[in-house]
Scaffold this active site. Sequence first.
Site, PDB file in Angstrom:
ATOM      1  CE  LYS A  78      96.291  53.707  75.132  1.00 60.23           C
ATOM      2  NZ  LYS A  78      97.576  53.587  76.102  1.00 60.23           N
ATOM      3  CB  SER A 153      96.095  55.875  78.879  1.00 60.64           C
ATOM      4  OG  SER A 153      97.144  54.942  78.292  1.00 60.64           O
ATOM      5  CB  SER A 177      98.783  52.951  79.972  1.00 62.07           C
ATOM      6  OG  SER A 177      98.771  54.276  80.561  1.00 62.07           O
TER       7      SER A 177
END
Lengths: 494, 96
Positions: A78, A153, A177
């Site tokens: 990420k 996310s 997330s």
Amino acid sequence: MKLYELTIKKAHLLLKKKEISSQELTRAVLDRIDAVEEHVGAYITVDSEMALAQAKIADKEISRGNISPLTGIPLALKDLICTKGLRTTCASRILENFVPPYDATVVKKLKKQAAVIVGKSNMDEFAMGSSNEHSGIKLTHNPWDQTRIPGGSSGGSAAATAADMCIGSLGSDTGGSIRQPASHCGVVGMKPTYGRVSRFGLVAFASSLDQIGPLTKDVTDCAILMNVISGYDSSDSTSVPEDVPDYTLSLNDGLKGMVVGIPNEYSAAEGLDRDVSDAVKKAVKKIQEMGAGCVEVSLPHTEHAVAAYYVIAPSEASSNLARYDGVKYGYRDKNKKSLMEMYKSTRSRGFGPEVQRRIIIGTYSLSAGYYDAYYGKASQVRTLIIEDFKKAFKSCDVILSPVAPTPAFKIGEKVDDPLTMYLSDIFTLSANLAGIPGISVPCGFSSKGLPIGLQIMAKHFEEEKLFKVAYNFEQATDFHKKKPNLDKPEPNKV
Amino acid sequence: MKITKEEVLHVANLARLDVDKVLIDKFAAQIGTILEYVDTLNRVDTKEVTPTSHAIFLTNAFRDDDERQSFDSDSVLSNAPEKEDGNFIVPKVINS
């Protein structure tokens, strides 16, 4: 089987037997990214040259007989996990050109095993969002239905893993997330206990809630990655000096003697989709059939978790994001003559609307005259939520629940309605407030063919119980074996 | 309205944000809705409840006060939007 479809475990076995090389595997993954990225949009940065160079090093290590579980395995990170020399944007214009001078501790651990980093995955800006629509860089599509969000996310990591654009990935979880996009994309995702995995080099959103964790194709891979990234780190003052067990050893035990708890409040939650509710009920039944006992538990403050979270997280964020001032790194509006004008213009142009909304809510909650009513009150409610879990875990080993109230929603459906978007975090954010671990494991599909995840939560540092239940459930079902069809992508309906 | 446009602008200024004039009405309405929802916390009795700021029971984390390698100034400055002779450049702060 195509090489890019391999799991970490299977790829490792083939690398070990020298039936494949890391360079072949990495090339296959990079080709896969080339083929489907335009339909998925999972990555912000892909560095093929660097990945192939790392693969070459891995192959050299393997030829010398040095092979660890992640050696030569292509992974996605990420884009808020700092990678030395590789751009790390947080999907924000304010960090669009930021190249970290150091590696996050988790990255150091991956590199020590000679893992291959193929790229940095898309996310909601500064991890603030549940759909990836708040990315300041690009839009990510759900590989199962490109008109839908991948979740957020860590939506890029989840989509990349589901679409075989990496062998496994890391994300971060502040309110769901990792677990929510894992659920929406049909992969496994774990939020470890707070303090289990070092946050050093993880760009901070809400420091008392953030935790790095894996998103993988199956439960075994999740345990393999957790083995590598877990452990005490003196560079993170909230890292906990507890021994890390070998999580893969907890994968074989049966479920006899275990007790699962079902929270009353969760089945009554507003907006819980029928397909989700049915899939979770079936999963609970299956787990009972495998020998686990089942009790009802109560988490009475559940209905207040969203409100408490959306005070605490923005408060911490407003403080953490004060560092983006246009001086030390990142974007700067160079046209402003005074320091104050420069700060304000830099931050307003650099941050997207959701980030600005949260900074304002956080600043308001912490400001004189409002502190007690907002931040103080929310922190007290947080205590009550923790007490709820403590009581519930007296009568059960793990708690089972949905991950998200609905399957992946349509792109654009909730983007202008922040509160509705926030409410979709109802089942996941309590675990962050309480610091406990949670995992999402595929447990079914909706009538429209969208993946549904089962959430399992346990007490602090009881990840082994999560792995045990998740693995036994996974082995008794085949949801994790289904893959989205990207060979003939649907025309883009958005 | 839970929060006025002026209050939003005031708080934005405290946070060093220059909210877009076009966005301010929408922003104030959205933030108002969120704060109204947050007010549901008032229904919870929190008398005598100790607030939690950290969910894991760790107290102070100390390390040995040993000399350690730190970043050289080139690395520290490597991402600076404006720099000169090993320094960050900022707009003039003090008026002569």
